[in-house]
Write a protein that holds these residues in place. Structure first.
Motif, PDB file in Angstrom:
ATOM      1  N   PRO A   5       3.008  -8.063   3.741  1.00  0.00           N
ATOM      2  CA  PRO A   5       2.154  -6.876   3.550  1.00  0.00           C
ATOM      3  C   PRO A   5       1.024  -7.095   2.554  1.00  0.00           C
ATOM      4  CG  PRO A   5       4.246  -6.612   2.444  1.00  0.00           C
ATOM      5  CD  PRO A   5       4.260  -7.968   3.064  1.00  0.00           C
ATOM      6  N   ASN A  43      -2.349   4.057  -5.229  1.00  0.00           N
ATOM      7  CA  ASN A  43      -1.512   2.856  -5.048  1.00  0.00           C
ATOM      8  C   ASN A  43      -0.035   3.236  -5.200  1.00  0.00           C
ATOM      9  OD1 ASN A  43      -3.850   1.368  -4.914  1.00  0.00           O
ATOM     10  ND2 ASN A  43      -3.232  -0.141  -6.488  1.00  0.00           N
ATOM     11  N   ASP A 103      11.052   3.812   3.941  1.00  0.00           N
ATOM     12  CA  ASP A 103       9.742   4.278   3.450  1.00  0.00           C
ATOM     13  C   ASP A 103       9.920   5.750   3.092  1.00  0.00           C
ATOM     14  OD1 ASP A 103       6.346   4.475   4.868  1.00  0.00           O
ATOM     15  OD2 ASP A 103       7.280   5.319   3.049  1.00  0.00           O
ATOM     16  N   GLU A 135     -10.227  -1.326   1.065  1.00  0.00           N
ATOM     17  CA  GLU A 135      -9.052  -2.158   0.765  1.00  0.00           C
ATOM     18  C   GLU A 135      -8.613  -1.863  -0.675  1.00  0.00           C
ATOM     19  OE1 GLU A 135      -8.598  -6.670   1.923  1.00  0.00           O
ATOM     20  OE2 GLU A 135      -9.844  -6.461   0.126  1.00  0.00           O
ATOM     21  N   ARG A 136      -7.287  -1.806  -0.885  1.00  0.00           N
ATOM     22  CA  ARG A 136      -6.801  -1.466  -2.233  1.00  0.00           C
ATOM     23  C   ARG A 136      -6.464  -2.719  -3.025  1.00  0.00           C
ATOM     24  NH1 ARG A 136      -5.131   3.483  -3.373  1.00  0.00           N
ATOM     25  NH2 ARG A 136      -5.633   5.100  -1.852  1.00  0.00           N
ATOM     26  N   SER A 191      -4.102  -4.834  -0.550  1.00  0.00           N
ATOM     27  CA  SER A 191      -3.362  -4.249   0.569  1.00  0.00           C
ATOM     28  C   SER A 191      -4.282  -3.327   1.360  1.00  0.00           C
ATOM     29  CB  SER A 191      -2.172  -3.439   0.026  1.00  0.00           C
ATOM     30  OG  SER A 191      -1.499  -2.811   1.094  1.00  0.00           O
ATOM     31  N   ASP A 192      -4.074  -3.323   2.704  1.00  0.00           N
ATOM     32  CA  ASP A 192      -4.939  -2.456   3.518  1.00  0.00           C
ATOM     33  C   ASP A 192      -4.314  -1.064   3.650  1.00  0.00           C
ATOM     34  OD1 ASP A 192      -3.862  -4.102   6.598  1.00  0.00           O
ATOM     35  OD2 ASP A 192      -2.795  -2.993   5.033  1.00  0.00           O
ATOM     36  N   ARG A 193      -3.175  -0.864   2.913  1.00  0.00           N
ATOM     37  CA  ARG A 193      -2.617   0.501   2.924  1.00  0.00           C
ATOM     38  C   ARG A 193      -2.171   0.830   1.501  1.00  0.00           C
ATOM     39  NH1 ARG A 193       2.986  -0.079   4.943  1.00  0.00           N
ATOM     40  NH2 ARG A 193       3.511  -2.173   4.267  1.00  0.00           N
ATOM     41  N   ASN A 194      -1.603   2.018   1.268  1.00  0.00           N
ATOM     42  CA  ASN A 194      -1.276   2.438  -0.101  1.00  0.00           C
ATOM     43  C   ASN A 194      -0.178   1.592  -0.730  1.00  0.00           C
ATOM     44  OD1 ASN A 194      -2.866   4.451   0.899  1.00  0.00           O
ATOM     45  ND2 ASN A 194      -1.732   6.123  -0.054  1.00  0.00           N
ATOM     46  N   GLN A 195       0.739   1.094   0.166  1.00  0.00           N
ATOM     47  CA  GLN A 195       1.945   0.480  -0.373  1.00  0.00           C
ATOM     48  C   GLN A 195       1.704  -0.964  -0.778  1.00  0.00           C
ATOM     49  OE1 GLN A 195       5.493   1.797   0.694  1.00  0.00           O
ATOM     50  NE2 GLN A 195       4.729   3.765   1.394  1.00  0.00           N
ATOM     51  N   ASP A 205     -12.058   5.849  -1.311  1.00  0.00           N
ATOM     52  CA  ASP A 205     -10.887   6.007  -0.454  1.00  0.00           C
ATOM     53  C   ASP A 205     -11.174   5.411   0.934  1.00  0.00           C
ATOM     54  OD1 ASP A 205      -8.509   8.766  -0.248  1.00  0.00           O
ATOM     55  OD2 ASP A 205      -8.402   6.623   0.239  1.00  0.00           O
ATOM     56  N   GLY A 206     -10.217   4.615   1.420  1.00  0.00           N
ATOM     57  CA  GLY A 206     -10.409   3.992   2.739  1.00  0.00           C
ATOM     58  C   GLY A 206     -10.708   2.513   2.590  1.00  0.00           C
TER      59      GLY A 206
END
Ligand SMILES: CC1(C)c2ccccc2-c2ccc(C[C@@H](CC(=O)O)C(=O)C(=O)O)cc21
Ligand SMILES: [Zn+2]
Length: 339
Positions: free
Chosen positions: A111, A186, A235, A134-135, A76-80, A131-132
């Motif tokens: 997502p 995450n 969210d 991809e997760r 994911s490209d964000r935390n979620q 940090d920053g």
């Protein structure tokens, strides 16, 4: 007596808009534990040693002992990591009649995509992650084909203890043990599962925020036929009160679980789970049990039973009209100005 909560520096944890009480932390031998589980209330069990044999499951060990299989990794490209159930797309296509204008091509925002990786590759990426970037979130059902070392540890879990719990509380069969390895930060967004869950924390810490099934109307789940079925549209880290006004009434319970803790997440309870600092990654293993047989129904019926009823009504209406998108219109017609 509750065992000491880890001296967690609260200021490090994100502040939410809604009140959060503490989930009780009890030694697994405390008789209150079975009372809370019987009432389907969350509780953190300490000292169970349920997954004591996995206490050495850090990335180096897992890299050496999980064999050479391909593991499911969500990216994911964000935390979620809001999971997206592809099977639902096939179900929608199968229930939608020819009379529906061609909407099956409807685009859903996908997502978190999934890929596969060898554990060695995954471990390398975690070590290099900053940090920053991809997760990634490794999610893999454990079974006899997992590496020899891991299987040996798995056999030495406290199956005697957990089987007593399963029988005492009339849970159904154990369906999965999901091994979860996620990066600090995450977030698994707020959702519920239709299974009882003994959530064992092995490495690192996870903040778990839970809401009872009765708060269904504050969490606005996606429709049952939607690929985000069972997940909240809200969210929690950035609540849109204009779309979700009842979210103002949210009142949750929380805990931070660390190695050796086992959190009981009752069936149908909402949970939002985040891997927190200071460790860079976390390792968890859940024990999902099918719901037990529906015993003698007592009235008034409980919150989670209402959720099961609402799910059945949504499914039945979508099939009856052969059009999932018609369900909302029909329900509004049924209740507006009438009940
Ligand atoms: C986010 C992720 C990797 C995922 C992606 C796509 C499909 C399914 C899932 C899935 C299912 C369970 C978990 C573990 C846990 C949450 C947590 O520990 O983060 C949880 O909710 C539970 O144990 O019930 C995590 C995931
Ligand atoms: Zn879950």
């Amino acid at each position: 007596m509750t065992t000491e909560k880890p001296n967690w520096n609260q200021h490090d944890l994100r502040k939410y808009d809604f009140p959060l009480d503490d989930i009780p932390r009890l030694n697994c031998m405390d008789p209150q534990v079975d009372e809370l589980i019987r009432l389907k209330k969350p509780v953190v069990l300490t000292g169970s040693n349920l997954v004591g044999a996995a206490s050495k499951w850090n990335l180096d060990y897992l890299e050496e002992n999980m064999g050479n299989g391909d593991f499911t990794i969500f990216v994911s490209d964000r935390n979620q990591f809001k999971f997206f159930d592809e099977k639902k797309l096939a179900e929608i296509a199968s229930v939608t009649g020819a009379h529906v204008k061609d909407r099956s091509k409807k685009e859903y925002e996908r997502p978190a995509k999934s890929t596969t990786m060898k554990i060695r590759e995954f471990a390398r990426r975690v070590k290099e992650w900053k940090d920053g970037d991809e997760r990634m979130y490794l999610q893999q059902a454990l079974n006899s084909t997992s590496g020899a070392g891991v299987v040996q540890d798995f056999i030495r879990f406290r199956w005697d203890w957990v089987t007593v719990k399963q029988k005492l509380h009339n849970w159904g069969k154990l369906t999965y043990n999901l091994l979860l390895i996620g990066l600090e930060g995450n977030v698994t967004p707020c959702h519920y599962d239709e299974q009882e869950n003994l959530f064992a924390q092995i490495h690192g810490h996870k903040r778990c925020i839970l809401f009872p099934p009765e708060q269904f109307e504050c969490l606005y789940p996606h429709p049952v036929w939607h690929p985000h079925d069972r997940q909240s549209q809200v969210d929690l880290t950035d609540i849109d009160y204009s779309r979700f006004p009842k979210a103002q009434n949210l009142h949750g319970v929380e805990t931070v679980v660390g190695p050796g803790d086992v959190l009981y997440i009752p069936i149908y309870w909402w949970h939002h789970i985040e891997s927190v600092k200071p460790e860079k990654y976390s390792v968890s293993l859940n024990f999902w049990y099918k719901a037990g047989p529906v015993g003698q129904v007592e009235y008034p019926i409980k919150g989670y039973q209402k959720v099961a009823i609402m799910r059945n009504v949504e499914k039945m209406l979508a099939e009856a009209m052969q059009d999932p998108e018609e369900v909302g219109t029909l329900l509004r017609t049924m209740v507006n100005g009438r009940f």
